[in-house]
Design an enzyme around this catalytic site. Structure first.
Site, PDB file in Angstrom:
ATOM      1  CD  GLU A 244      -2.854  -1.080   0.103  1.00 59.77           C
ATOM      2  OE1 GLU A 244      -3.213   0.031  -0.350  1.00 59.77           O
ATOM      3  OE2 GLU A 244      -3.229  -2.147  -0.398  1.00 59.77           O
ATOM      4  CB  CYS A 278      -1.832   6.782   1.187  1.00 65.72           C
ATOM      5  SG  CYS A 278      -2.982   5.820   2.145  1.00 65.72           S
TER       6      CYS A 278
HETATM    7  O1  TXE Z   1       8.087   5.618   4.945  1.00 61.86           O
HETATM    8  P1  TXE Z   1       8.878   4.272   4.832  1.00 61.86           P
HETATM    9  P2  TXE Z   1       8.513   6.978   5.652  1.00 61.86           P
HETATM   10  C1  TXE Z   1       5.231   8.181   1.858  1.00 61.86           C
HETATM   11  C2  TXE Z   1       5.224   9.690   2.033  1.00 61.86           C
HETATM   12  C3  TXE Z   1       6.395   9.928   2.917  1.00 61.86           C
HETATM   13  C4  TXE Z   1       7.353   8.883   2.468  1.00 61.86           C
HETATM   14  C5  TXE Z   1       8.386   8.471   3.480  1.00 61.86           C
HETATM   15  O2  TXE Z   1       5.435  10.307   0.788  1.00 61.86           O
HETATM   16  O3  TXE Z   1       6.947  11.204   2.737  1.00 61.86           O
HETATM   17  O4  TXE Z   1       6.539   7.777   2.172  1.00 61.86           O
HETATM   18  O5  TXE Z   1       7.773   8.039   4.692  1.00 61.86           O
HETATM   19  C6  TXE Z   1       9.653   0.362   7.372  1.00 61.86           C
HETATM   20  N1  TXE Z   1      12.357  -3.110   4.766  1.00 61.86           N
HETATM   21  N2  TXE Z   1       4.331   7.490   2.740  1.00 61.86           N
HETATM   22  O6  TXE Z   1       9.942   7.291   5.599  1.00 61.86           O
HETATM   23  O7  TXE Z   1      10.349   4.490   4.926  1.00 61.86           O
HETATM   24  C7  TXE Z   1       9.691   1.503   8.347  1.00 61.86           C
HETATM   25  O8  TXE Z   1      10.363   1.128   9.520  1.00 61.86           O
HETATM   26  C8  TXE Z   1      11.247  -3.261   5.490  1.00 61.86           C
HETATM   27  C9  TXE Z   1       3.111   7.031   2.175  1.00 61.86           C
HETATM   28  O9  TXE Z   1       7.943   6.888   6.986  1.00 61.86           O
HETATM   29  O10 TXE Z   1       8.340   3.606   3.634  1.00 61.86           O
HETATM   30  C10 TXE Z   1       8.204   1.775   8.536  1.00 61.86           C
HETATM   31  O11 TXE Z   1       7.647   0.849   9.459  1.00 61.86           O
HETATM   32  N3  TXE Z   1      10.646  -2.244   6.142  1.00 61.86           N
HETATM   33  C11 TXE Z   1       2.384   6.109   3.050  1.00 61.86           C
HETATM   34  C12 TXE Z   1       7.605   1.508   7.164  1.00 61.86           C
HETATM   35  O12 TXE Z   1       8.580   0.719   6.496  1.00 61.86           O
HETATM   36  C13 TXE Z   1      11.197  -1.035   6.041  1.00 61.86           C
HETATM   37  C14 TXE Z   1       2.538   6.216   4.493  1.00 61.86           C
HETATM   38  C15 TXE Z   1       7.299   2.766   6.339  1.00 61.86           C
HETATM   39  O13 TXE Z   1       8.465   3.507   6.183  1.00 61.86           O
HETATM   40  C16 TXE Z   1      12.389  -0.816   5.296  1.00 61.86           C
HETATM   41  C17 TXE Z   1       3.825   6.700   4.899  1.00 61.86           C
HETATM   42  C18 TXE Z   1      12.959  -1.929   4.627  1.00 61.86           C
HETATM   43  N4  TXE Z   1      14.034  -1.817   3.871  1.00 61.86           N
HETATM   44  C19 TXE Z   1       4.648   7.307   4.039  1.00 61.86           C
HETATM   45  N5  TXE Z   1      12.697   0.503   5.375  1.00 61.86           N
HETATM   46  C20 TXE Z   1       0.986   5.730   2.690  1.00 61.86           C
HETATM   47  N6  TXE Z   1       0.777   5.050   1.585  1.00 61.86           N
HETATM   48  O14 TXE Z   1       0.057   5.956   3.444  1.00 61.86           O
HETATM   49  C21 TXE Z   1      11.755   1.089   6.144  1.00 61.86           C
HETATM   50  N7  TXE Z   1      10.857   0.171   6.557  1.00 61.86           N
END
Ligand code: TXE
Length: 526
Positions: A244, A278
Site C-alpha cells: 500500500e 495516502c
Molecule cells: O516511509 P517508509 P517513511 C510516503 C510519504 C512519505 C514517504 C516516506 O510520501 O513522505 O513515504 O515516509 C519500514 N524493509 N508514505 O519514511 O520508509 C519503516 O520502519 C522493510 C506514504 O515513513 O516507507 C516503517 O515501518 N521495512 C504512506 C515503514 O517501512 C522497512 C505512508 C514505512 O516507512 C524498510 C507513509 C525496509 N528496507 C509514508 N525501510 C501511505 N501510503 O500511506 C523502512 N521500513
C-alpha cells in the site's frame, strides 16, 4: 494464555517523540535480525494451534478486543495523538471508529466469506466429477505499517489475518512504536493465545529482517521507494506481499457541483492528519468558469482552521509527524512559488509552536508541469489548477505515476459514472473524498505505482488465504478416455473433444457419446 509482546523495552534504541512538543514520550528497543527470527519461529508454532480454532472462537476474541478499545478509547486516542501529532478528534473519527467497525464486520462475516465454495465445472460434471474451493490460512503474516494511521491500519490488517486463521508479527513504524505496543496490549487483555500476535519494535532494519525471515506474506504500507526494496528482497524467498504505497490523489470539481460542499470536502481531504494520508487530496482541478469563486471559498474556510496541539479538543490541524516530513513540504511549497504558483494562505512553518507544525496552505495557478504536482507531498498543502473541458479534466487527473483514489464533484448524474471509469485509480469517489479506507467492506489498493494487491473487503481477506482446489472423481471403475495408451480410436475421440465437448454445449457433447464409449471399451480391454 496471553498475547506476548516479544521485545519489551530493554535497550534504549528508539526514542518516541511527541511531534507537537518535541518531548520524549517513551523508548523501545530495536529487535535484531535474530530476535525477528525467533519471533517468526514462535509465530509458526502458534499458527499450528490458531489455525484449528473455530470462526466462533476467533470472533469472540475480536469482539472482546473491541470492548477493550471502547473502554480505553480516550486513552488510546491520546496516545495516537501524542505519538503522531494528529488531533484526538481525528484519532477517534479516522482511526478508532473505523477500525471498530472493521472488527465487527470481519468478526461476524469472515466465516461466510471464507466458506468452502462449489465450482461449476460445466460438462466435466457429466463425467461424474465435482470441484470445490476451500480457503486455507497462509501461516505467519508480517505487517509493516507506516506512522500516519498507526492504530487503524495495522490493527485492521491483524484482525483480518486472525479471522482467516493466520498468526501475525507486527513491526510498527519507528515513529509510532508505542501505539504498536498498545495493540499488543489489547490482545493480551483478551487472552489471545500466546504468540498469535507479536509486536517487534524497530526501524527499517528490523522491517527488512522481517521481510527476509520467511514469513508467509508481508503486508506493507509506506513509500514507493521502500515498497520497491521490499519487493526486491521478498523475491529472493518468493515471499508474497501486498504493498500500500503513496498517492497524488486528484479532486476534480465541475461548475455544476455543490461548490460550498466541495470546498468543505477539499479542505478536509487536503488538511486532515496534516495532509499525511495516502488518499489525501494532493491536486485540485476546478472548472475554469468557477475557479475564482471556488478558490475564494477554500481560502476563506482554510483561514478559519485552528492549528494547535492535537491533544486539545478544538484543534483542527495538529503537528506533522516529523521534521523530515516538514522538510519535504517546505521544499514543495518553495518549488511551487519558484515555478510561478501563488501561495494564497499559509505556506510556512507555524512558528507559534515548538513542534513540527506547518500551516494549512492553499496554492493557486498550479500546473501539472510543476514538480510538486507529480511527487507525493504528504503535507497540508492544497494546490489548485484549472480545466476547461471534461476531456482535459480526465487527462490532468490521470497525468501521474500514482493511482490510489480520486474524487469527482458534479451535479450531472450521467457524468458521474461516465467519468469515474475513465480515471485510473483503485477507488474513485463521486461527490465524496478520502474516507473509504474507513469502510472495511470495500477494497483498498492502488493502480500504477500506488501499490500492489488489496486490503479490506473480500479482496483484502482473499490476500490472507490460499485457495485450495479439491477435485473428486466419483466414478471409480472406468478409466479416463485421455489416459495412455493412445491409438487411432483415441485420436478420433480427442478430435471429438476439441470439436464437441470443448464447445461447452451439452447438445454438441452428446454427439461424442458413441465415440467415447468405443474409446473406454478399448482402454478396458488393454
Ligand atoms: O516511509 P517508509 P517513511 C510516503 C510519504 C512519505 C514517504 C516516506 O510520501 O513522505 O513515504 O515516509 C519500514 N524493509 N508514505 O519514511 O520508509 C519503516 O520502519 C522493510 C506514504 O515513513 O516507507 C516503517 O515501518 N521495512 C504512506 C515503514 O517501512 C522497512 C505512508 C514505512 O516507512 C524498510 C507513509 C525496509 N528496507 C509514508 N525501510 C501511505 N501510503 O500511506 C523502512 N521500513
Amino acid at each position: 494464555m496471553s498475547a506476548v509482546i516479544s521485545f519489551p523495552i530493554k535497550e534504549n534504541d528508539i526514542i518516541s517523540y511527541n511531534p507537537a512538543t518535541g518531548e520524549e514520550i517513551g523508548r523501545v528497543s530495536a529487535a535484531s535480525a535474530a530476535e525477528v527470527e525467533t519471533a517468526v519461529e514462535k509465530s509458526r508454532e502458534a499458527f499450528q494451534l490458531w489455525r484449528k480454532t473455530s470462526f466462533a472462537e476467533r470472533k469472540r476474541i475480536i469482539m472482546r478486543a473491541r470492548e477493550v478499545i471502547l473502554d480505553e478509547m480516550d486513552e488510546i486516542a491520546r496516545l495516537i495523538s501524542d505519538e503522531s501529532g494528529k488531533p484526538v478528534a481525528e484519532a477517534i473519527s479516522m482511526e478508532i471508529a473505523p477500525v471498530l467497525d472493521l472488527m465487527q464486520y470481519f468478526a461476524k462475516n469472515a466465516a461466510k466469506m471464507l466458506k468452502p465454495e462449489k465450482i461449476n465445472i460445466g460438462l466435466y460434471a457429466l463425467l461424474g466429477r465435482t470441484s470445490k474451493i476451500v480457503y486455507q490460512p497462509l501461516g505467519v503474516i508480517g505487517i509493516i505499517p507506516a506512522w500516519n494511521y498507526p492504530f487503524s491500519i495495522p490493527l485492521g490488517e491483524i484482525v483480518m489475518a486472525l479471522m482467516a486463521g493466520n498468526t501475525v508479527v507486527l513491526k510498527p513504524s519507528e515513529l509510532t512504536p508505542l501505539v504498536g505496543l498498545k495493540i499488543g496490549e489489547i490482545f493480551e487483555k483478551v487472552n489471545l493465545p500466546k504468540d498469535v500476535v507479536q509486536i517487534i519494535t524497530g526501524d527499517g532494519k528490523t522491517g527488512a529482517a522481517l521481510v527476509e525471515s520467511g514469513v508467509n506474506k508481508i503486508m506493507f504500507t509506506g513509500s514507493v521507494a521502500t515498497g520497491k526494496r521490499i519487493a526486491e528482497s521478498a523475491a529472493k524467498t518468493l515471499t508474497p506481499f501486498v504493498l500500500e504505497l503513496g498517492g497524488k490523489d486528484p479532486m476534480v470539481v465541475f461548475a455544476d457541483a455543490n461548490l460550498e460542499l466541495a470546498a468543505q470536502a477539499a479542505i478536509w481531504g487536503a488538511f486532515c492528519n496534516s495532509g499525511q494520508s495516502c488518499s489525501s487530496v494532493e491536486r485540485l482541478y476546478v472548472e475554469e468558469s468557477v475557479a475564482e469563486k471556488f478558490t475564494n471559498l477554500i481560502v476563506e474556510k482554510t483561514k478559519q482552521l485552528q492549528q494547535d496541539s492535537g491533544s486539545k479538543e478544538t484543534t483542527d490541524i495538529g503537528a506533522m509527524s516529523s521534521e523530515k516530513q516538514m522538510k519535504i513540504v517546505e521544499d514543495h511549497v518553495a518549488e511551487f512559488e519558484k515555478a510561478g504558483a501563488k501561495i494564497l494562505t499559509g505556506g510556512k512553518r507555524n512558528v507559534n509552536f515548538k513542534g513540527t507544525f506547518f500551516e494549512p496552505t492553499v496554492i493557486s495557478n498550479a500546473t501539472n508541469e510543476m514538480r510538486p504536482m507529480q511527487e507525493e507531498t504528504f503535507g497540508p498543502t492544497l494546490p489548485i489548477a484549472t480545466f476547461k473541458t471534461e476531456k482535459e479534466a480526465v487527462e490532468l487527473a490521470n497525468d501521474t505515476e500514482f493511482g490510489l483514489t480520486a474524487s469527482i464533484w458534479t451535479g450531472e448524474v450521467k457524468r458521474r459514472t461516465r467519468l469515474a471509469e475513465k480515471i485510473e485509480a483503485g477507488t474513485v469517489c463521486v461527490n465524496e473524498v478520502l474516507y473509504t479506507h474507513g469502510i472495511g467492506q470495500t477494497p483498498w489498493g492502488g493502480f500504477k505505482n500506488s501499490g500492489y494487491g488489496r486490503t479490506h473487503g473480500k479482496f483484502g481477506l482473499m490476500e490472507l488465504v490460499q485457495p485450495q482446489h479439491i477435485h473428486v472423481s466419483h466414478i471409480t471403475l472406468v478409466p479416463n478416455a485421455w489416459w495412455l495408451p493412445y491409438s487411432p480410436i483415441a485420436l478420433e475421440t480427442f478430435r471429438g473433444f476439441a470439436r464437441h465437448f470443448a464447445s461447452g454445449s451439452l447438445f454438441q457433447t452428446l454427439k461424442l457419446a458413441p465415440q467415447l464409449l468405443r474409446r473406454i471399451k478399448e482402454l478396458r480391454n488393454k
